[in-house]
Every structure is written in structure tokens, then in C-alpha cells.
Design an enzyme around this catalytic site. Structure first.
Site, short mmCIF file in Angstrom:
data_model
loop_
_atom_site.label_atom_id
_atom_site.label_comp_id
_atom_site.label_asym_id
_atom_site.label_seq_id
_atom_site.Cartn_x
_atom_site.Cartn_y
_atom_site.Cartn_z
N GLY A 60 13.46 7.71 4.92
CA GLY A 60 12.18 7.03 5.16
C GLY A 60 11.12 7.94 5.75
O GLY A 60 11.43 8.92 6.43
N SER A 65 10.49 1.64 7.56
CA SER A 65 10.49 2.75 6.59
C SER A 65 11.78 2.73 5.76
O SER A 65 12.38 3.77 5.50
CB SER A 65 10.36 4.10 7.30
OG SER A 65 9.27 4.10 8.18
N ARG A 66 12.21 1.53 5.37
CA ARG A 66 13.54 1.43 4.77
C ARG A 66 13.53 1.15 3.28
O ARG A 66 14.59 1.13 2.64
CB ARG A 66 14.34 0.33 5.48
CG ARG A 66 13.75 -1.07 5.36
CD ARG A 66 14.58 -2.11 6.11
NE ARG A 66 15.83 -2.39 5.45
CZ ARG A 66 15.97 -3.21 4.41
NH1 ARG A 66 14.94 -3.84 3.91
NH2 ARG A 66 17.16 -3.39 3.88
N THR A 75 12.13 2.65 0.32
CA THR A 75 12.47 3.69 -0.65
C THR A 75 13.98 3.96 -0.60
O THR A 75 14.65 4.11 -1.61
CB THR A 75 11.69 4.98 -0.34
OG1 THR A 75 10.31 4.71 -0.57
CG2 THR A 75 12.14 6.14 -1.21
N GLY A 130 0.79 -1.21 0.00
CA GLY A 130 0.00 0.00 0.00
C GLY A 130 0.83 1.27 0.00
O GLY A 130 0.36 2.32 -0.39
N GLN A 131 2.09 1.16 0.44
CA GLN A 131 2.87 2.39 0.62
C GLN A 131 3.36 2.98 -0.68
O GLN A 131 3.74 4.14 -0.73
CB GLN A 131 4.01 2.14 1.63
CG GLN A 131 5.13 1.22 1.23
CD GLN A 131 4.85 -0.25 1.25
OE1 GLN A 131 3.84 -0.72 0.73
NE2 GLN A 131 5.75 -1.02 1.80
N GLU A 138 6.45 5.24 8.44
CA GLU A 138 5.91 5.09 9.80
C GLU A 138 5.73 6.42 10.51
O GLU A 138 4.86 6.57 11.36
CB GLU A 138 6.87 4.24 10.65
CG GLU A 138 7.08 2.86 10.11
CD GLU A 138 8.29 2.22 10.77
OE1 GLU A 138 8.09 1.47 11.73
OE2 GLU A 138 9.43 2.49 10.35
#
Lengths: 285, 797
Positions: B730, B524-525, B527, B482-483, B733
């Protein structure tokens, strides 16, 4: 849910009653939005589902001979909410109905199903109680009517007999034209059960006006706060605070996941006062 | 590289059409021949000894094909601390702990079979609260804690319920506290909450007749699933294959390993058959994983100028029954215990405690929303007590370049600007101290910071190759649940090689047999790590293309440029389209050179150092930090306690915005999820039975669209991260971390009450207001003057 569940969908009331008399462990099915989740969690285990949605007689909203409005048991809430006569004459019912679940759910759920489930928090029941609605019922012993005031007997319990089904709910002509609001607190803004629901209504164009106060989720069943209504009828809106006290006295809430008994009782007072004040605001040009 | 064309632009989601049309397939959509269905036998006790499990009757039941239970699978698993077996062996530790499982031809036969499994329990005293769990003489949830395998940087305490304890000792806390002009202490609490992914957990497994294990699962991390399955069953990585199709939401709940071992245990019992374990919404709430609870005690000592000199943080984490993953949340909360602030003297303890509650695990934010709930309210509390504007107080104490974190890491210039984020959100919601105030309407702010919490060697890798028509294929093993990872990956690849983003295909549903390694999609790693790997692979692709083109054109590679889908030689005006290079170049006489162009590359963060085991001091404990802030505006109904969040403004220093549309979506989504945990969510466990009493969507509410604040804004500061792909860091989150604290601070601003225990429900606010008004009346009464009637908001006197 058992996979060998029997499902029948008769096209007449007589056939439905006959099917139920053959299978006393069965259940009538309308929208199923309460019944099916209860079956899935094992709270109910009917041997047969007798679906009433194909019975034409139960699918109508029609005016009665004396000017009331009959809402068939199988009419979806969405149709009740949008029906021109409901909106014109019983707008508070439409408002209460619109708070039940979400629009897709209201395409399936029914008024009769909502009251037969007999939740203390039934949002539609407060309007039906306020309007002195009459429930039409039929069983193998014949047809009868039940006033809403005697329909609920406890949480999840009604005055219906085993094998008896609701045919319609009739709103009397004398309850047309009540103005007011259904004020409701819940944990989130949409699609949630009421923590407290308070309907405050007043008849339009009558002197002196009649008042209606009905409460959801603050007693074993939805209730009317009759003493509060009578006080307002006798003394008018300036008695709002005392009427609120009487409504608080009328309720008997429990503490559950949605709120404590104390909070609920206090909120009944707040919402009754607000409801009366809103009548005044609405009434002013 | 020419001007940006793909990065920085609002490129549409590459998976959007598939997801909107329903073409995208999720694990439960996959069809398997002769699939077996599973019912799990779960403990009805929160804590009990398992005296015996008898499965014979279940095994003989109609339709039952396999039964599996505890002692047959003695190996432990767990990502950081191996404290869990597939099924409980000698002891159950929470209501829902799997004891056995039955696979049958139909779900009904599986349920009927499961009902025939007989388990003898000897109930033990359960513990539900952390205070109880750390007390002397508390019953032990894991008597064997000292014998479990654990990574070296997690410190369980054998003979106790403490599964990890991280200590921060910086400067001279005691001395600084003595020298402080004012000292403030508060306790804040966070309950367990559940992720509520749209798609509940589901795993399908088969052991083929040659013994090879194949798994399809709704998971965030296919390679970690494979790695942990091998640990759990003593298998070679070469014989386990994990596929992850599209995933319908994870939020951390599908990190690590979840239902996969149950599916594999049963599959081993009926080789050749596919076995599917799928939880329903009810089980999802208590039988998968939840966010950990927290009790935080904070002490703050300030000097005369309002600078914090001494800061004590005592975090007690309710890890639930197993801490395999949660121990690292305890660690992350420890080394981030001071949040976005510079505290010169720190005494910090982050302690994970086993209890007999549902299993705590990763949840978007990884402990950060929980500690920020405490820390950001404490900062506000102190500012208000000192009479300093909360915005100014934050700026005075904020971290920034040249300042040292709680681990003594001195931040570089590229670390990001929390000060700018604070100023921007404060301006956006109008937090000017001289502002006009309306009764029962308030504004509040909270900061946020988070680093990726992961092993120092957590790596990502990618493969890039071309199809014959020069379609660029990017193979990744990060999961886009989803991100927007697949879209971002396409943007980086298109940007680096200057090809249209429409010609890039990201292969984002990995298969561990064929896809490049990636540790996990968490922290959050993606990207950042996958982005870096893509940029490196693109360089190699470029080198190959230019080498072949140089030979084809008879010019040095240095004179060639790759642009807009061709390799061009400016001096001669000659060029070759990529489609004639990607499979090798053929000369007019028929001979060919080069060959299919492809490259792989990886990224592993460099220079990370372990924390000192006693003080947790470290010059570089994490790869990067992302800072930000949110400010909110609320109105409060004085009579009902209902809080309406009118506006939320967010600002983060993300280094470089890769896709403005996706980052806005991340931000708004995070805010709404923060609003949920902030105002309505709590998984309630009955402390007599141990059962989760609101394990349904009827009783456990998450926000609906009607709850979304009327105004949401998102701004971004772009201080480039030195080792980030095109400077990016990131953000996934961080967007939900400060929301609850900002709401709480706005509530205080609106009406002077503070809620210490999440969530901020209407009833709690109502009680606090009533308490406050009672206090005011009593004080007024004692002073002999009548109490002023409080101003009403929508109230009828």
C-alpha cells in the site's frame, strides 16, 4: 435562503430606484459574490433583490471630460483588470483587482460591490483610496459624489444612504501614472483574504514625486497612511524606515483568525519598507 | 505468465473519461421520485443533558412528512466501540451533535420544521483539552463507557474519559534511560483538522412497503455501512441494500458509517419515500468527522555513538465526542509509536481521550502523520543537539530486515528498505552535510511508515466474469474515490489473463445485494487486498478456459497457453479465441460444453496475531509495512515568517509499481495535502461556546494550486512484498505522512527555529525568529559584544 425571494432586473437607474423605494427591505445586486453567501448564512435577508447588471449605463468604462476614468458599478472586476486604459494609467488598480478571489469569481464580482461590502480587507479599496477616487451615487433625492476618503464609515458600513446606489467609481486624471506595488500577506498564496495589504505608490515623472500608502486589513476600514506619505514626499526614500513607523502608527488592527494585531502592525512596517525599496529598484534602469 | 503488459505501465484511468465529461454520477446527482429533504436539529451546546425533545409542532408543520429523535432509536453503533446512537438520547456531547431530524417536501419546509423542534438542555461543564479530560474529577463525556459493546482488542477505561489505551513495553526502558549519555524531551501538538472532500457527505434512504431498507450513499465502505446500519436498527443483513455510486473524495472521512443512520431513521417514519440527508460545507467541517488532535511527549536517551537506546512516547489523542472509529487510531499509533526506527527499549502509551469537540475519526494516514510530526522532529532535534548529520542519524537508527519493531516483530527481508528511501531523497534535494548554505534557506528530511490498521480478518473479494464478446467484467467493492483502484484492478485482471486492458470493465460502484464482499476502502489496502483476490480469481478463470479448450481441441490442458485473447495449442498450431469459449464451446455437430466462465475469489491476510494486552508485544501484529521518506527544501522570509516550500522529494518502497502515473499522482497529492495540514490547517473550536469558528472555506484554508511547490519528485524502491499482488504493497496514505515534519526540519535547518505545534504558520515562525534574535542579542549583550546583524533574505535593512 428564502425560496419566496423576489428578484427584479430593471434596465434603468430610475426604475431600480423606484423598485427599491417600494421595497425598503431590498438589496441591490451586482456580482452577488458577497451578498449571496451572506444571505445563505442568514447575515442578510433582503425581501427583494434589485439586480443592476442589466442597466447599460452601469456597464461602461469610459473616459471623463477632464481625462479621468469612470468605471461603471456593474463592470466585472475581470474587465477592470484587463482594460487597456486601466492598465496604462492606473496599473496599481489592476494589480489590486487581480488579488481578489480567482479569475472565475472576478468575472462576476465588481468594483462597486467590493467597496459597498466595505470589508476592512477590501483589496480594491486601497488603490481607490490611493488614487483619490470619487464614488458616484444616486438616490431618489438625486445624484451626488462621495470622495473615497469619506466612503467607508466602519466594517461593513458606508456613507451611502438607504436606497442609494453606486453608479460608478471615477479615477481622477491627476492620479494617472503611479508606479508601485501592492504587497499582501495571506495564509495561502492564492484565493485568500489579505492578512495585511500594503499599497506603496509614487507618481512617475514629477519632481518632487507624490507618494501614496494605503493599507488593507489593519483597521476598521481600508485606510491611507497620510503622515507616512508626507514624510516620504518631504525626505524621499531614505526615510522609509520612519515612514514605516508612521504607517504602523496609522493602523489599528484587530486579532482574528488570519493574524494577531501585533503581527499585522509589524507587517505593515515590513511591507511599507519593502514597497519603498521596490520603487527604487523599479526606478533604476 | 508472459512479460508484463498491463501492470507496470502508465495505463490511463478507466474512469477518466466519465469523470472529465461529467458522465460519472455521484450520490447528489441521483434523481429520486418525490424525494424528501432533511434538516437536522443539532446541539448548540458542547455538553449538556437532554431533558426533553418535543417534536409535535414540527410534525404538524407544512410539508413535514417525518420527524425522528433520540429515544426512539436506542441502539448504539460504531465500528469498533459502539458509543453513539443515531440521535443524542440523554446527553449531547459536541456542538453539532444530532438531536432530531425532520424530513419534508422541500429543504425550506424541512428547515422550518426543524426550527419547531423544542429541546430542553441542562448545560454541563464541557472539556476541550486532553489534559483536562484525563485529570481526576473531569466531567465524563460517556458515563456509560463501561456498558458499551467493544471489540476485544480495544480497551476503554470505564469511569474515565479514556476510550482506549495501548501500552508498549519493550526491553528495559528505565535502565536504558539511566545508562544513556544524553536525554532529550520535547512536546509536540497537532490540532484537529478536517478532510475537506470535494463532495460533502450525502446519504439517501428508503424503507419500502415490505420493510426492506435501501440506501445510496457517498461512502468508502458499502458493506460496513450495511453491517453497522443493521446493528443500529436491529435489522437483518438480508433486508438492507447499500449502493455506493462514484465518490468525490473521502480521505477517511467517509469510512465507517456517517449520515446513513439519520436517513434510515427518517425513512422508517415514512415508508415508500426516499429521504436525503446532505450536509453543506459549513456542517461538513464540524458536524461530520475530523482528524483527531494529538499531544505527544517524547523522551529519547542515546548512547555515546548516537544510537537511541531508550525511547518513551506518550501520545494523548483528542478523540472528540465519540470514539467509535478513533479508538483504532489510538491503537495503530501505539503499535507504530516508534515510526521507522529500531528502539531497543521502549515505554509507549497511546491514550484516546473523549472531549466535547467534533468527532475524531479516520483521516488519510490514520494517526501516522500526527505521530511522525512529533517523532521525526524529535529525531532531528536529537541529531542536531548531538552534532550528527540528520541523515546519518536516521540511517544509524532505522528499521530494516532483522531488526525489531516496538512490538518485537523482527522484520523479514521483504519488509522494505527505509534506508534506501532516506538515501535517495537526501541525494535528490542535496542534503550533503558539506553543502553550500544560503541564509534562510534550508533542507529537511522525515521518514514515514504505516501498516494497514484493520481487524485481523478484514477481507476483500471479487467476482470475475465474461460478457458474450469476451469483455472481462471485474466486480469489486473497494471504492475508487480518486486513488485509481478501478484502473489498478483492470491492470491486474488484464495482466493475469493476458487480455488487452481495454477489454476489461471494472464494476466499481458496488451494490451490496449483487457485489462481492469487501470490508472497507481504507488503510491503503485495496491495491494489495483486491489485487490479490483478482489474481486468485484469474487463476480459476484460466483453469475453466483451459479445461473447455482442452476438451474442444482434444488435448491435455497442460499443453495449452492462454495468451493475447486466445487459447492456443502450440504443437498443432490450433487456437480458439476467447469469445468462443467464454459462454461455452459449441462443436460443429451442435453439442456444447463448458458454460459461462466466471469465478470469485477472496483475500484475507494470514497469520496476524493479537497484541499482548499489557505490553503489546506481537510477532506479527500487522499484514505489512510500507516505508518511505521525504526531503524538502524551504526558504524563509526572515521578516514575515513566511515559509516557501521550494521542493519536495519523496521515495517509498512500494514493492512493485503497478501504474507509474497513478502512483506519482498519489504521491504529489499526498504531499500537497501534507503541505496543507503542515502549514495552514486547523479547525479552531471556541472553548467558551464549543463552536468551530472557522467552519467555512473562507476561514479554513487548504492549499490552492499556487501553493504547490515548484518542484515535486517521486521515486520508488521495489522490494517485493511476499504476499502482495505481484509484490505490491500500500501507498495511498503514506504520501502525506512525513511532509509536515520534513518542512519543520527544513525550517530549523534554514533559520534555527522549531515549531512544535502544527500548523507552521508565518506568524508562528515570525514569533519564533523574533524570540531567537532577542535571545541572541541578550547573550551578545551579556558577553559585552554587539550582536551580529542577522543575514537578511529578501529583507530591506
Amino acid at each position: 435562503m428564502p425560496s419566496d425571494l423576489d428578484y427584479r432586473s430593471p434596465s434603468t437607474v430610475d426604475h431600480a430606484l423606484a423598485l427599491m423605494s417600494e421595497a425598503p427591505g431590498g438589496a441591490f445586486l451586482l456580482g452577488g459574490t458577497d451578498l449571496l453567501p451572506q444571505m445563505r448564512t442568514g447575515r442578510r435577508a433582503p425581501s427583494v433583490l434589485v439586480d443592476l447588471k442589466r442597466i447599460a449605463e452601469l456597464r461602461e468604462i469610459r473616459e471623463t471630460a477632464d481625462g479621468g476614468l469612470s468605471i461603471g458599478a456593474a463592470v466585472p472586476l475581470a474587465d477592470v483588470e484587463t482594460h487597456p486604459l486601466v492598465r496604462a494609467r492606473y496599473a496599481l488598480l489592476a494589480e489590486c483587482v487581480s488579488t481578489v478571489g480567482a479569475w472565475p469569481l472576478r468575472q462576476r464580482a465588481t468594483l462597486a460591490g467590493n467597496i459597498c461590502n466595505a470589508s476592512p480587507a477590501a483589496d480594491t479599496a486601497v488603490a481607490l483610496l490611493a488614487f483619490d477616487a470619487v464614488v458616484g451615487a444616486v438616490s431618489s433625492e438625486g445624484r451626488r459624489t462621495l470622495p473615497m476618503s469619506r466612503f467607508f464609515t466602519g466594517p461593513g458600513r458606508t456613507a451611502l444612504r438607504p436606497g442609494e446606489l453606486v453608479t460608478d467609481v471615477v479615477l481622477p486624471a491627476t492620479s494617472r501614472g503611479f508606479a508601485g506595488s501592492y504587497l499582501r500577506l495571506s495564509r495561502r498564496k492564492g484565493m485568500d483574504l489579505a492578512t495585511v495589504g500594503v499599497l506603496v505608490g509614487r507618481s512617475d515623472g514629477e519632481l518632487p514625486p507624490r507618494y501614496r500608502i494605503a493599507l488593507a486589513a489593519v483597521a476598521p476600514t481600508p485606510i491611507r497612511a497620510v503622515a507616512a506619505e508626507e514624510l516620504l514626499e518631504a525626505r524621499g526614500p531614505k526615510a522609509a524606515a520612519e515612514a514605516a513607523e508612521l504607517a504602523m502608527d496609522a493602523c489599528a488592527p484587530i486579532t482574528d483568525l488570519r493574524g494577531s494585531a501585533e503581527y499585522r502592525r509589524e507587517m505593515v512596517g515590513v511591507l511599507v519598507r519593502r514597497g519603498v525599496a521596490m520603487l527604487e529598484r523599479k526606478a533604476r534602469p | 505468465m508472459s512479460a508484463p503488459r498491463a501492470v507496470g505501465r502508465e495505463v490511463e484511468r478507466v474512469d477518466g473519461v466519465e469523470k472529465v465529461t461529467g458522465a460519472a454520477r455521484y450520490t447528489a446527482d441521483l434523481k429520486f421520485p418525490r424525494l424528501l429533504h432533511v434538516a437536522v436539529v443539532r446541539s448548540p451546546h458542547p455538553h449538556a443533558r437532554v431533558l426533553g425533545v418535543r417534536t409535535e409542532r414540527a410534525a404538524r408543520a407544512a410539508g413535514v412528512r417525518a420527524v425522528a429523535s433520540g429515544r426512539d432509536f436506542p441502539l448504539h453503533t460504531g465500528i469498533y466501540l459502539k458509543d453513539q446512537t443515531v440521535f443524542a438520547t440523554d446527553r449531547v456531547r459536541f456542538v453539532g451533535d444530532p438531536v432530531a431530524a425532520v424530513a419534508a417536501e422541500t429543504p425550506e419546509e424541512a428547515a422550518a420544521g426543524a426550527a419547531l423542534v423544542e429541546v430542553d438542555y441542562e448545560p454541563l461543564r464541557p472539556i476541550f483539552d486532553v489534559e483536562e479530560g484525563i485529570a481526576d474529577g473531569a466531567p465524563l463525556v460517556h458515563p456509560d463507557l463501561g456498558r458499551y459493546e467493544v471489540v476485544p482488542w480495544i480497551q476503554p477505561k470505564a469511569g474515565t474519559n479514556v476510550c482506549n489505551h495501548l501500552k508498549i513495553r519493550k526491553g528495559d526502558y528505565e535502565g536504558a534511560l539511566r545508562r544513556s549519555s544524553r536525554v532529550f524531551e520535547n512536546v509536540f501538538r497537532v490540532p484537529q483538522v478536517q478532510h475537506v472532500p470535494l463532495e460533502p457527505h450525502v446519504s439517501v434512504a428508503r424503507v419500502d412497503l415490505a420493510g426492506k431498507v435501501e440506501v445510496h450513499t457517498s461512502a468508502q465502505s458499502p458493506f460496513t455501512v450495511r453491517h453497522l446500519l443493521c446493528a443500529c436498527f436491529g435489522l437483518s443483513h438480508g433486508d438492507v441494500r447499500v449502493h455506493v455510486p462514484y465518490v468525490g473524495g473521502g480521505f477517511g472521512g467517509k469510512a465507517g458509517i456517517n449520515l446513513e443512520p439519520i436517513a434510515v431513521a427518517l425513512a422508517k417514519r415514512c415508508p415508500g419515500r426516499w429521504v436525503r440527508v446532505m450536509v453543506d460545507r459549513h456542517e461538513e467541517f464540524f458536524a461530520t468527522v475530523v482528524r483527531q488532535g494529538l499531544t505527544a511527549t517524547l523522551v529519547t536517551g542515546v548512547d555515546r555513538h548516537g544510537k537511541v537506546q531508550a525511547q518513551k512516547m506518550h501520545y494523548l489523542w483528542n478523540c472528540g465526542a465519540y470514539g467509535g472509529y478513533g479508538v483504532n487510531i489510538v491503537r495503530a499509533a501505539g503499535y507504530t509509536c516508534g515510526g521507522a526506527y529500531e528502539f531497543p527499549n521502549v515505554w509507549g502509551d497511546s491514550i484516546g481521550v473523549y472531549t466535547n469537540r467534533p468527532v475524531g475519526s479516520a483521516y488519510r494516514g490514520f494517526g501516522m502523520q500526527e505521530i511522525h510530526w512529533a517523532l521525526e522532529q524529535q529525531m532531528d532535534f536529537v541529531a542536531c543537539e548531538l552534532g550528527i548529520d540528520p541523515v546519518e542519524f536516521r540511517l544509524l537508527n532505522a528499521l530494516g530486515a532483522g531488526k525489531a519493531t516496538v512490538t518485537g516483530q523482527v522484520l523479514d527481508e521483504d519488509a522494505g528498505r527505509v534506508d534506501l528511501c532516506i538515501r535517495k531523497v537526501a541525494a535528490e534535494v542535496g542534503m550533503d552535510p558539506a553543502r553550500q548554505r544560503r541564509p534562510y534557506s534550508g533542507k529537511g528530511i522525515a521518514c514515514a511508515v504505516k501498516a494497514p490498521a484493520m481487524p485481523n480478518d478484514a477481507a476483500s473479494s471479487v467476482v470475475m466474469k465474461f460478457a458474450e464478446d469476451a469483455t472481462l467484467e471485474v466486480l469489486i467493492s473497494g471504492i475508487d474515490y480518486g486513488q485509481g483502484l478501478m484502473t489498478v484492478a483492470a491492470q491486474f485482471a488484464a495482466e493475469a489473463l493476458d487480455v488487452p486492458v481495454e477489454t476489461v470493465r471494472v464494476r466499481g460502484c458496488p451494490d451490496t445485494d449483487l457485489s462481492p464482499y469487501d470490508w472497507q476502502t481504507v488503510a491503503s489496502r485495496q491495491t494489495w487486498a483486491t489485487g490479490n483476490a483478482i489474481l486468485r480469481a484469474a487463476e480459476e478463470i484460466r483453469r475453466q478456459l483451459l479445461a473447455t479448450a482442452a476438451e474442444a481441441l482434444g488435448v491435455p490442458p497442460g499443453e495449452l497457453a492462454l495468451a493475447r485473447g486466445t487459447v492456443a495449442h502450440a504443437a498443432s498450431g490450433r487456437s480458439i479465441p476467447l469469445a468462443r469459449l467464454v459462454m461455452g464451446y459449441q462443436f460443429p455437430d451442435g453439442h456444447a460444453i463448458g458454460g459461462p466462465v466466471s469465478a470469485s475469489a477472496s483475500y484475507l491476510p494470514e497469520g496476524l496475531l493479537f497484541l499482548d494486552p499489557e505490553t503489546s508485544q506481537s510477532a506479527k501484529p500487522v499484514a505489512k509495512w510500507t516505508f518511505g521518506a521525504q526531503a524538502v527544501e524551504v526558504s524563509v522570509d526572515r521578516e514575515t515568517g513566511q515559509v516557501t516550500v521550494e521542493k519536495v522529494s519523496a521515495c517509498y518502497d512500494v514493492g512493485h509499481v503497478i501504474n507509474p502515473g497513478l502512483i506519482r499522482g498519489q504521491t504529489y497529492g499526498g504531499i500537497v495535502q501534507g503541505l496543507g495540514t503542515g502549514t495552514m490547517e486547523e479547525l479552531i473550536v471556541d472553548t467558551t461556546t464549543g463552536r468551530a469558528v472557522n467552519a467555512s472555506l473562507m476561514d479554513y484554508k487548504i492549499p490552492s494550486f499556487e501553493d504547490v511547490p515548484a518542484v515535486l519528485t517521486a521515486e520508488f524502491v521495489e522490494t517485493p512484498q511476499r504476499d502482495g499482488p505481484m509484490g505490491a504493497r500500500g501507498i495511498g496514505e503514506h504520501t502525506m505522512i512525513p511532509t509536515p515534519a520534513a518542512i519543520a526540519n527544513a525550517l530549523f535547518d534554514a533559520c534555527g527555529v522549531r515549531i512544535h505545534d502544527l500548523p507552521i504558520t508565518a506568524e508562528k515562525v515570525w514569533r519564533a525568529l523574533r524570540e531567537k534574535e532577542r535571545g541572541e542579542r541578550e547573550r551578545a549583550g551579556a558577553a559585552g559584544v554587539p550582536a551580529a546583524a542577522p543575514a537578511a533574505s529578501g529583507a530591506i535593512a
